[in-house]
Design an enzyme around this catalytic site. Structure first.
Site, PDB file in Angstrom:
ATOM      1  N   ARG A 103     -70.172  72.492  52.318  1.00  0.00           N
ATOM      2  CA  ARG A 103     -69.156  72.077  53.286  1.00  0.00           C
ATOM      3  C   ARG A 103     -68.181  73.208  53.506  1.00  0.00           C
ATOM      4  NH1 ARG A 103     -65.242  67.215  51.671  1.00  0.00           N
ATOM      5  NH2 ARG A 103     -64.376  68.847  50.345  1.00  0.00           N
ATOM      6  N   THR A 107     -63.458  73.725  58.390  1.00  0.00           N
ATOM      7  CA  THR A 107     -63.947  72.915  59.506  1.00  0.00           C
ATOM      8  C   THR A 107     -64.590  71.611  59.039  1.00  0.00           C
ATOM      9  OG1 THR A 107     -66.158  73.907  59.495  1.00  0.00           O
ATOM     10  CG2 THR A 107     -64.443  75.047  60.742  1.00  0.00           C
ATOM     11  N   ASP A 201     -63.501  68.822  41.665  1.00  0.00           N
ATOM     12  CA  ASP A 201     -64.677  69.484  42.210  1.00  0.00           C
ATOM     13  C   ASP A 201     -65.787  69.434  41.167  1.00  0.00           C
ATOM     14  OD1 ASP A 201     -66.600  71.714  42.710  1.00  0.00           O
ATOM     15  OD2 ASP A 201     -65.286  72.102  44.420  1.00  0.00           O
ATOM     16  N   ASP A 204     -67.397  72.874  40.162  1.00  0.00           N
ATOM     17  CA  ASP A 204     -66.532  73.694  39.325  1.00  0.00           C
ATOM     18  C   ASP A 204     -66.466  73.152  37.904  1.00  0.00           C
ATOM     19  OD1 ASP A 204     -66.043  75.345  41.439  1.00  0.00           O
ATOM     20  OD2 ASP A 204     -63.991  74.664  41.788  1.00  0.00           O
TER      21      ASP A 204
END
Length: 211
Positions: A103, A107, A201, A204
């Site tokens: 992603r 945007t 995340d 991560d």
């Protein structure tokens, strides 16, 4: 499309530990593998089977085995890789393919940057692994990709989902034979399209980049 939020004390316990900000990446990986095995058990209940004539130490009997074609497990890179061991532990005979999708954080568009799948998925049951169903963009694109390749049935497995992501799936692929299995449906997305309360995340945290 059918959505299943798996309710089980072990799922709830492991997910709570996964969410904790102090959970280190090695523990996060272990919990992810365990959670995916539990979700995969539920998600694989519709796999086709056939009779199998076998001999036990006592007598002959007719048992059950998975029927062909082999299911295909497709983790979405990179975070989906952290779910792969848990799923293949449940279905060791499954084949594995890969989709690289990311992603764009500005945007929110989905970019496909890698693909490694069998040429023809006709008649195959495909399990898509992606830890977080946030906006839904990644899973929508993955489903479209796999349908174009001929997948007969697609089951998506996510650790967490946001209502916004589920609605997008329902709006865009809701009339097809798609199933979604999640450990929990959270409250919402925040202004950065992160799931709240979420777990941060997932990529991560799986690979130690959040520490």
């Amino acid at each position: 499309m059918r959505t299943h939020a798996v309710s089980h004390p072990l799922v709830d316990h492991k997910l709570t530990q996964l969410r904790r900000v102090e959970t280190p990446s090695n523990t996060f990986r272990d919990l992810t593998r365990e959670l995916v095995s539990l979700l995969g058990y539920e998600a694989s209940s519709s796999l086709p089977t056939e009779d199998a004539q076998i001999e036990t130490p006592v007598t002959q009997m007719v048992g059950t085995r998975l029927a062909g074609p082999k299911p295909l497990v497709v983790p979405i890179l990179r975070a989906g890789l952290g779910m792969l061991d848990g799923m293949t532990a449940m279905i060791p005979t499954a084949e594995v393919g890969f989709l690289g999708m990311a992603r764009d954080e500005e945007t929110l568009d989905i970019v496909t940057y890698a693909e490694r799948l069998p040429d023809d998925l006709t008649g195959r049951h495909v399990f898509v692994l992606d830890p977080m169903l946030a906006t839904g963009g990644t899973l929508v694109e993955a489903i479209r990709f796999l349908e174009r390749a001929g997948a007969a049935k697609i089951t998506c497995i996510c650790l967490l989902a946001a209502p916004e992501g589920i609605k997008r799936l329902e709006d865009e692929v809701g009339d097809r034979d798609i199933e979604l299995f999640v450990a929990a449906i959270d409250q919402k997305l925040n202004e950065k399209a992160y799931i709240v309360p979420g777990l941060g995340d997932a990529g991560d945290r799986l690979y130690g980049l959040a520490e």
